[in-house]
Design an enzyme around this catalytic site. Structure first.
Site, PDB file in Angstrom:
ATOM      1  N   ASP A 133      -6.514  -1.844   4.736  1.00  0.00           N
ATOM      2  CA  ASP A 133      -6.443  -3.125   4.110  1.00  0.00           C
ATOM      3  C   ASP A 133      -6.135  -4.217   5.231  1.00  0.00           C
ATOM      4  O   ASP A 133      -5.301  -4.913   4.549  1.00  0.00           O
ATOM      5  CB  ASP A 133      -4.564  -2.554   4.805  1.00  0.00           C
ATOM      6  CG  ASP A 133      -3.751  -1.295   3.956  1.00  0.00           C
ATOM      7  OD1 ASP A 133      -4.648  -0.836   3.014  1.00  0.00           O
ATOM      8  OD2 ASP A 133      -3.417   0.063   4.188  1.00  0.00           O
ATOM      9  N   ASP A 142       1.082  -1.286  -0.380  1.00  0.00           N
ATOM     10  CA  ASP A 142      -0.431  -0.135  -0.079  1.00  0.00           C
ATOM     11  C   ASP A 142       1.008   1.328  -0.132  1.00  0.00           C
ATOM     12  O   ASP A 142       2.380   1.946   0.178  1.00  0.00           O
ATOM     13  CB  ASP A 142      -0.998  -0.017   1.247  1.00  0.00           C
ATOM     14  CG  ASP A 142      -1.287   1.655   1.366  1.00  0.00           C
ATOM     15  OD1 ASP A 142      -2.002   1.872   0.344  1.00  0.00           O
ATOM     16  OD2 ASP A 142      -1.674   1.930   3.022  1.00  0.00           O
ATOM     17  N   ASP A 191      -1.109  -0.322   5.966  1.00  0.00           N
ATOM     18  CA  ASP A 191      -0.665   0.100   7.616  1.00  0.00           C
ATOM     19  C   ASP A 191      -2.559   0.938   8.471  1.00  0.00           C
ATOM     20  O   ASP A 191      -2.741   0.652   8.914  1.00  0.00           O
ATOM     21  CB  ASP A 191      -0.294   1.166   7.965  1.00  0.00           C
ATOM     22  CG  ASP A 191      -0.746   2.463   7.477  1.00  0.00           C
ATOM     23  OD1 ASP A 191      -1.298   2.110   6.506  1.00  0.00           O
ATOM     24  OD2 ASP A 191      -0.231   3.423   8.159  1.00  0.00           O
TER      25      ASP A 191
END
Length: 660
Positions: free
Chosen positions: A558, A344, A554
């Site tokens: 996610d 990400d 994080d």
């Protein structure tokens, strides 16, 4: 060493000294001269039995206890039968006595067991150090006085006072004071962090200098330290496939070799005796029984059942010293096979600290009006971009002006302000509401604002790349990771700029949260290469190559992707609770470079595991064949069992050695 280990060590040392003294007396003929030639054998039998029982009485007791409970076929049983059998050969007058070997096998087996106990204790120490992060008390401010209470009694919103030298008992926000915080126990980071008013502090850290007044934000059971301790305690329960295989292997292997040992001791002498008419030949029976006993000693699988779990435990312990929490040896094994790492962007490769870089109002609007509208629209959102917009507006937000607010996942927000419908979000939001907007050639996240269907302008929000993000990508490629991919909901030009700067192989931009799972699933299987015919989505599975994929994230959005990936890696120190719960590996210091370090530790651990399996099985099978052929004596059996176990344990202990 514990008191129990010290007593155990002293008992074995005493037995070894006694054994050596008896061995000297036997070798010099002193026993024969004192006891007489006719009694020497039985005196030696009695003397060697003393160190044997001193060293091995607990092994015999365990074997008897397990036998009574129906769990006979373990190493205690094998050692007891083999060593007592060696002593029992004294009953065969035509064969050479083997009391010396019987006592030696038990003594050296106990030396190996003690060594194993020490190795396990040492590997546990790095994890035990982590367990010491639990705070013993909290200083709560009540009615103007400080009251010392159990951390479990503190409620969110309570004010706690943390004095120099004390552990932070709960997660919270600093309201008063400034100090240096030691986070080494949690993150492996040796440099203290500064804590000031409005900064977040996490439980388990040590306050080094000034007194801090902190408002607790979570109950103790949901705090960082509580979650970490739970992860560590549960890690041992999740076995790797290799570890589970060894457990199953030992379960079937042991009864098979016991049966083979019994067959080796009884069938050949019976067959030879019947064929040659020497069925009562004591020497013949003694030779084959000795072969069976030697076979039994060699067959003990302790080198495998000790060293393999110890290797995994050492790898998990070594990783924890660097602030890398692996939730189980199964995840460590999977991590070693990772060849594709998917990131990400925000908060993982970038700092997630956004700021308004440019304000580009449309005709009829001022920059202040644009910022005020965006800040009021984003007033209820916790998204990092919303936080940066509110920070730029300062104290200009008047909540009384906001009638309603709705967050539109992956698009932006919709709010009613002073009766006007205000939209703030990305290109998709403008397109969805058929609003003509302008795009600008700025690198950054662009937040478009519209009022009652009229375009009001654009704010450009900038994020900064983490200092070690580029090195992290370089390290992963150096470690043999085949592909690195970045996923983001940001615009394609922003994603391309970040990707090119860091050296990421691929990127996917302008994704909705639900898109990430499907993209990850696509990446977990090879697409057709350039030049190949692109067949339909029902391509035969035999033509696909499945890869082991790790996802690093994080944020709370996610969590589904972390769960779906082969290995989910969460940035733990600042990550959301949902991400940490969903992940298999947690990086406590948020450094992307620790991903490559985690993979390196996992691969080193798996190399050690494979080395121990190959070495232990190779030596054992070789000596088993020699024992069956009568070419291996009891001393070779001792090496094949205890010697191999000690060498395997020494090798396994390398897994816990890591460089900070």
């Amino acid at each position: 060493m514990t008191d129990k280990q010290i007593r155990w060590r002293n008992r074995i040392l005493f037995a070894l000294l006694l054994f050596a003294a008896i061995l000297v007396c036997e070798g010099t003929g002193l026993i024969e001269r004192v006891a007489g030639e006719g009694n020497a054998l039985w005196v030696e039998f009695a003397l060697f039995l003393i160190p044997y029982l001193i060293a091995g009485y607990d092994v015999i007791a365990k074997a008897a206890r397990n036998l009574a409970h129906g769990h006979a076929l373990d190493e205690n049983f094998l050692m007891t039968v083999a060593t007592l059998g060696a002593f029992a050969l004294v009953l065969f007058p035509h064969t050479e006595p083997h009391m010396t070997e019987g006592a030696a096998v038990m003594l050296f087996y106990q030396v190996g067991e003690l060594f194993q106990s020490y190795a396990v204790a040492k590997s546990r120490k790095s994890i035990a150090d982590m367990m010491d992060i639990a705070p013993e008390y909290a200083n709560v401010l009540r009615d103007g006085a400080i009251v010392q209470v159990d951390p479990y009694e503190v409620e969110p919103g309570d004010t706690i006072v943390i004095k120099p030298g004390e552990r932070v008992p709960l997660d919270g926000i600093v309201t008063k004071g400034e100090s240096q915080i030691d986070t080494a126990a949690l993150t492996g980071e040796s440099v203290p962090r500064t804590a000031r008013p409005d900064d977040e502090v996490i439980s388990g850290c040590v306050n080094l200098s000034g007194t801090l007044t902190v408002t607790a934000t979570k109950p103790y059971e949901d705090s960082t330290v509580s979650r970490i301790l739970e992860l560590v305690e549960n890690a041992a329960e999740k076995k790797a496939r290799t570890e589970s295989f060894i457990t199953r292997f030992a379960r079937y292997y042991t009864p098979i070799v016991v049966g083979l040992a019994v067959a080796l001791a009884l069938i050949p002498p019976a067959a030879i005796g019947l064929a040659m008419g020497t069925i009562g030949d004591g020497q013949l029976w003694a030779d084959w029984i000795l072969r069976g006993l030697t076979f039994l000693v060699v067959s003990c699988p302790c080198a495998l059942v000790i060293s393999v779990p110890l290797s995994f435990f050492g790898g998990i312990g070594g990783a924890s010293r660097l602030g890398i929490l692996v939730k189980g040896s199964n995840y460590l094994e999977m991590l070693a096979r990772v060849d594709t790492v998917v990131f990400d962007k925000t908060g993982t490769l970038t700092s997630g600290t956004f700021a308004v870089r440019e304000m580009l109002p449309a005709s009829g609007f001022t920059a202040d009006q644009l910022l005020t509208l965006a800040a009021h629209a984003e007033a209820a959102s916790n998204h990092p971009i919303a936080v940066s917009v509110r920070a730029a507006a300062g104290d200009a937000i008047d909540f009384a002006r906001i009638s309603s607010s709705e967050e539109l996942g992956g698009h932006g927000v919709k709010a009613v302000i002073d009766g006007d419908i205000v939209l703030a979000g990305n290109d998709k939001l403008m397109y969805l509401h058929d609003i003509a907007y302008e795009t600008h050639d700025f690198i950054g996240t662009q937040v478009h604002v519209a009022v009652n269907g009229t375009y009001a302008g654009t704010l450009v929000i900038g994020d900064t790349v983490k200092a070690d993000a580029k090195q992290a990508i370089t390290d992963l490629h150096a470690a043999g990771v085949r592909k690195t991919v970045m996923l983001t909901g940001d615009r394609a030009d922003v994603a391309q700029a970040v990707s090119a700067d860091l050296g990421v192989d691929e990127f996917r931009a302008e994704l909705l949260p639900q898109d990430k799972v499907s993209i990850l699933e696509q990446l977990m299987e090879d697409a057709p290469r350039d030049g190949e015919q692109h067949v339909d989505s029902q391509r035969d599975s035999s033509q696909r190559t499945t890869h082991t994929t790790a996802f690093v994230g994080d944020g709370i959005n996610d969590a589904p992707v972390l769960t779906r990936a082969d290995v989910g890696i969460a940035m733990g120190a600042m990550g959301s609770d949902a991400a940490i719960e969903a992940a298999d590996v947690v990086l406590m210091d948020d450094r992307p470079t620790n991903i490559a370090r985690a993979i390196a530790i996992a691969r080193k651990t798996m190399r050690i595991v494979r080395q121990n399996i190959a070495f232990a099985l190779g030596v054992k099978f070789a000596v088993l064949v020699l024992a069956a052929l009568g070419l291996a004596n009891m001393w070779m059996a001792v090496f094949a069992d205890v010697g191999v176990a000690v060498l395997a344990i020494l090798n396994a202990m390398r897994a816990m050695r890591v460089k900070r």
